[in-house]
Write a protein that holds these residues in place. Structure first.
Motif, mmCIF file in Angstrom:
data_model
loop_
_atom_site.group_PDB
_atom_site.id
_atom_site.type_symbol
_atom_site.label_atom_id
_atom_site.label_comp_id
_atom_site.label_asym_id
_atom_site.label_seq_id
_atom_site.Cartn_x
_atom_site.Cartn_y
_atom_site.Cartn_z
ATOM 1 N N THR A 8 0.835 -1.198 0.000
ATOM 2 C CA THR A 8 0.000 0.000 0.000
ATOM 3 C C THR A 8 0.869 1.247 0.000
ATOM 4 O OG1 THR A 8 -1.671 -1.212 1.237
ATOM 5 C CG2 THR A 8 -1.851 1.184 1.200
ATOM 6 N N THR A 9 1.937 1.243 0.786
ATOM 7 C CA THR A 9 2.842 2.381 0.824
ATOM 8 C C THR A 9 3.524 2.559 -0.521
ATOM 9 O OG1 THR A 9 3.224 1.959 3.158
ATOM 10 C CG2 THR A 9 4.790 3.401 2.037
ATOM 11 N N ALA A 10 3.992 1.470 -1.113
ATOM 12 C CA ALA A 10 4.638 1.550 -2.422
ATOM 13 C C ALA A 10 3.656 2.027 -3.474
ATOM 14 C CB ALA A 10 5.215 0.193 -2.805
ATOM 15 N N HIS A 11 2.403 1.562 -3.392
ATOM 16 C CA HIS A 11 1.397 1.986 -4.359
ATOM 17 C C HIS A 11 1.114 3.482 -4.237
ATOM 18 C CE1 HIS A 11 -1.942 1.767 -7.082
ATOM 19 N NE2 HIS A 11 -2.743 2.294 -6.163
ATOM 20 N N SER A 12 1.078 3.998 -3.030
ATOM 21 C CA SER A 12 0.821 5.424 -2.857
ATOM 22 C C SER A 12 1.968 6.261 -3.415
ATOM 23 C CB SER A 12 0.559 5.763 -1.396
ATOM 24 O OG SER A 12 1.698 5.517 -0.618
ATOM 25 N N TRP A 13 3.207 5.782 -3.263
ATOM 26 C CA TRP A 13 4.337 6.493 -3.853
ATOM 27 C C TRP A 13 4.261 6.473 -5.365
ATOM 28 C CZ3 TRP A 13 7.658 9.886 -2.139
ATOM 29 C CH2 TRP A 13 7.887 9.964 -0.773
ATOM 30 N N ALA A 14 3.897 5.344 -5.942
ATOM 31 C CA ALA A 14 3.785 5.258 -7.396
ATOM 32 C C ALA A 14 2.669 6.152 -7.902
ATOM 33 C CB ALA A 14 3.544 3.813 -7.816
ATOM 34 N N ALA A 15 1.540 6.142 -7.206
ATOM 35 C CA ALA A 15 0.425 7.008 -7.602
ATOM 36 C C ALA A 15 0.824 8.468 -7.467
ATOM 37 C CB ALA A 15 -0.802 6.703 -6.758
ATOM 38 N N GLY A 16 1.571 8.794 -6.428
ATOM 39 C CA GLY A 16 2.042 10.160 -6.255
ATOM 40 C C GLY A 16 2.963 10.592 -7.380
ATOM 41 N N GLY A 17 3.819 9.686 -7.842
ATOM 42 C CA GLY A 17 4.686 9.993 -8.982
ATOM 43 C C GLY A 17 3.902 10.233 -10.251
ATOM 44 N N THR A 18 2.836 9.465 -10.438
ATOM 45 C CA THR A 18 1.999 9.635 -11.621
ATOM 46 C C THR A 18 1.240 10.959 -11.562
ATOM 47 O OG1 THR A 18 1.759 7.244 -11.811
ATOM 48 C CG2 THR A 18 0.173 8.590 -12.993
ATOM 49 N N VAL A 19 0.702 11.290 -10.409
ATOM 50 C CA VAL A 19 -0.021 12.554 -10.262
ATOM 51 C C VAL A 19 0.935 13.730 -10.454
ATOM 52 C CG1 VAL A 19 -1.270 14.025 -8.626
ATOM 53 C CG2 VAL A 19 -1.846 11.607 -8.823
ATOM 54 N N LEU A 20 2.104 13.651 -9.824
ATOM 55 C CA LEU A 20 3.093 14.720 -9.994
ATOM 56 C C LEU A 20 3.510 14.835 -11.455
ATOM 57 C CD1 LEU A 20 4.866 16.891 -8.715
ATOM 58 C CD2 LEU A 20 6.604 15.130 -8.382
ATOM 59 N N GLY A 21 3.721 13.703 -12.115
ATOM 60 C CA GLY A 21 4.052 13.720 -13.528
ATOM 61 C C GLY A 21 2.955 14.358 -14.362
ATOM 62 N N GLY A 22 1.697 14.061 -14.033
ATOM 63 C CA GLY A 22 0.577 14.653 -14.758
ATOM 64 C C GLY A 22 0.496 16.157 -14.564
ATOM 65 N N VAL A 23 0.684 16.597 -13.336
ATOM 66 C CA VAL A 23 0.638 18.035 -13.050
ATOM 67 C C VAL A 23 1.790 18.752 -13.755
ATOM 68 C CG1 VAL A 23 0.901 19.762 -11.219
ATOM 69 C CG2 VAL A 23 -0.595 17.791 -10.873
ATOM 70 N N LEU A 24 3.000 18.212 -13.606
ATOM 71 C CA LEU A 24 4.159 18.859 -14.223
ATOM 72 C C LEU A 24 4.070 18.842 -15.745
ATOM 73 C CD1 LEU A 24 7.117 17.652 -11.971
ATOM 74 C CD2 LEU A 24 6.081 19.924 -12.090
ATOM 75 N N LEU A 25 3.576 17.746 -16.329
ATOM 76 C CA LEU A 25 3.446 17.683 -17.783
ATOM 77 C C LEU A 25 2.390 18.674 -18.272
ATOM 78 C CD1 LEU A 25 4.628 16.239 -20.224
ATOM 79 C CD2 LEU A 25 2.796 14.573 -20.032
ATOM 80 N N SER A 26 1.309 18.837 -17.522
ATOM 81 C CA SER A 26 0.291 19.826 -17.886
ATOM 82 C C SER A 26 0.869 21.237 -17.840
ATOM 83 C CB SER A 26 -0.911 19.734 -16.951
ATOM 84 O OG SER A 26 -1.525 18.482 -17.060
ATOM 85 N N ILE A 27 1.627 21.525 -16.796
ATOM 86 C CA ILE A 27 2.243 22.848 -16.670
ATOM 87 C C ILE A 27 3.270 23.064 -17.780
ATOM 88 C CG2 ILE A 27 3.753 24.271 -15.225
ATOM 89 C CD1 ILE A 27 2.293 23.011 -12.795
ATOM 90 N N LEU A 28 4.088 22.033 -18.061
ATOM 91 C CA LEU A 28 5.047 22.141 -19.160
ATOM 92 C C LEU A 28 4.327 22.398 -20.477
ATOM 93 C CD1 LEU A 28 7.824 19.428 -18.679
ATOM 94 C CD2 LEU A 28 8.055 21.894 -18.622
ATOM 95 N N GLY A 29 3.189 21.744 -20.677
ATOM 96 C CA GLY A 29 2.416 21.945 -21.897
ATOM 97 C C GLY A 29 1.968 23.388 -22.047
ATOM 98 N N VAL A 30 1.445 23.961 -20.976
ATOM 99 C CA VAL A 30 0.994 25.352 -21.021
ATOM 100 C C VAL A 30 2.173 26.288 -21.290
ATOM 101 C CG1 VAL A 30 0.023 27.226 -19.625
ATOM 102 C CG2 VAL A 30 -1.027 24.968 -19.575
#
Length: 135
Positions: A8-30
């Protein structure tokens, strides 16, 4: 006090990386869209470069950044919505943004280096626990 299982802890870290990647990629896109608009609208916004291997017309560079920015933003939103295709698309788009900004280095060196660093961080965040199975 209860401890969470390791998966569960590892899954939350992976999900956090995906969310951070999504946010940063959206910002990079703009930001890529703004960079592209600046290059297309006014050719004298960026410095002229002498002899450079990857020299294009600034209007062409503007359209390249504009197209990459729109697609990167769409993929970033897909990552935030949890779309299956978005992880691969995010890695591909971040890599293309990194490559484009490497070739853009002579025009805005400090900004290009910053975008390259963020793009590499997005790739790392999306690939961190890609094939790990969580039970």
């Amino acid at each position: 006090m209860t401890q969470q299982p390791q998966s569960t802890t590892a899954h939350s870290w992976a999900a956090g990386g995906t969310v951070l990647g999504g946010v940063l990629l959206s910002i990079l896109g703009v930001l890529q869209v703004f960079q592209g608009i600046a290059a297309v609208a006014e050719d004298d916004v960026y410095a002229r470069v002498g002899n450079y291997v990857y020299k294009f017309d600034l209007t062409a560079w503007g359209w390249i950044h504009l197209a990459l920015g729109v697609i990167a933003f769409i993929v970033g939103i897909g990552l935030l919505k949890g779309a299956n295709w978005a992880r691969v698309g995010g890695v591909v788009m971040a890599a293309l943004v990194v490559i484009a900004n490497f070739m853009w280095l002579p025009y805005t060196p400090w900004w290009a280096i910053t975008v390259i660093g963020v793009g590499i961080f997005v790739i790392w965040g999306l690939c961190k626990d890609w094939g790990h199975k969580y039970t």
